[in-house]
Design a protein around this motif. Structure first.
Motif: not given
Length: 339
Positions: A11-33
């Protein structure tokens, strides 16, 4: 628990590979790590595992964390590179296009003529003296033999800061300041801004420029004054320029005179510009008053001198045939670029 970890990784790899902004990337980091993230939640349940399972699950959890962090770092690098690429494309420069012409500044006509005057007078041995524009009443009036009841000291003519300080109405105070500090022989010019309470019109301004001249030595006569100013006029207006002196009155010179030069338009024949006179007045002058010399501790029985005052704007207006003083101060490029 292995299945949960593998699922989190996927799930993490799929979500990280699809983000388009720094804000969404940070949200993915918080969600998983993050502290309350999904991977942290799994690790908290490791206490329920057997002693044999803990090392295996712990190693797998570290690998999952490392892969997710690596994916996030790569996504950040890719995003930064995309931003740089987009910026370069947007700011792309065609080096074959002609450049924009840079407008170069030009010297103001007042400064152009002022530097000519510097060259003329320094060539005759004069030095340049500069002083304060906010001046003591003593230097502006009293030391120049202008008594308390003189009309020039009226508030209608002079800008007063207080009873003892004024905006200088002339650069003549530098004559006194120079004589106080320097013993004769003296030969100086004093250029600078001066202030008078005049309404603004085509020939008057509350701020304008003067150049005062002073010579003090033994045996100085009116002939020296006339010769010096004649050389000045010929250097400024041409060798065919004629001069004449008319009696006048200035409190700090005696005798006093106004000096005229032949009209630059009609060359002395008479025209509307010079009102049929053939001459145009350009400056006031005279022999330094003995009282002014005594006030500076210079013995008028031993030394004599002459002084003159030139209005810079008047000289420039005559030089370039300008009929409105206000043009000098309006910063209109249509006017200034003509010179």
């Amino acid at each position: 628990m292995k299945e949960q970890l593998n699922q989190i990784l996927s799930q993490a790899l799929g979500q990280v590979s699809s983000v388009t902004s720094q804000q969404k990337l940070e949200a993915a980091r918080v969600k998983f790590l993050g502290k309350k993230g999904e991977l942290t939640g799994i690790l908290r349940g490791m206490g329920k595992l057997s002693a044999e399972e803990r090392p295996v699950i712990g190693q797998l959890a570290n690998e999952v964390r490392a892969q997710i962090e690596q994916a996030i770092e790569k996504a950040q690098q890719d995003m930064a590179q995309r931003l740089i690429t987009a910026k370069l494309e947007k700011e792309q420069i065609d080096v074959t296009m002609p450049g924009q012409k840079v407008l170069l500044g030009k010297q103001h006509p007042l400064n152009t003529v002022l530097h000519e005057l510097y060259d003329i007078f320094t060539g005759m041995g004069f030095s340049i003296a500069e002083g304060p524009e906010v001046e003591y009443d003593y230097y502006n009036f009293e030391a120049l033999n202008i008594p308390k009841n003189h009309p020039a000291r009226d508030t209608q003519d002079t800008f007063y800061i207080n009873d003892n300080i004024v905006l200088r109405t002339q650069t003549s105070p530098m004559q006194v300041r120079t004589m106080e500090k320097q013993r004769p022989p003296i030969r100086v010019i004093a250029p600078g801004r001066v202030y008078r309470s005049d309404a603004v019109d085509a020939t008057h301004s509350p701020v304008f420029h003067q150049i005062e001249g002073l010579v003090v030595d033994k045996g100085i006569t009116m002939g020296d004054l006339k010769g010096t100013l004649e050389v000045f006029a010929k250097r400024l207006y041409g060798e065919d320029t004629g001069v004449r002196f008319r009696p006048h009155h200035f409190p700090f010179t005696e005798p006093s005179a106004e000096m005229d030069v032949t009209c630059f338009k009609c060359h002395g024949k008479g025209c509307p510009l010079c009102k049929g006179e053939g001459y145009i007045e350009i400056l006031g002058c005279g022999m330094v008053h003995p009282k002014v010399l005594r006030g500076c501790d210079i013995d008028p029985e031993v030394y004599s001198g002459f002084a003159f005052g030139i209005g810079l704007e008047r000289i420039v207006m005559q030089r370039y045939k300008i009929d409105d003083l206000r043009l000098f101060y309006e910063n209109d490029l249509r006017f200034l670029t003509q010179f």
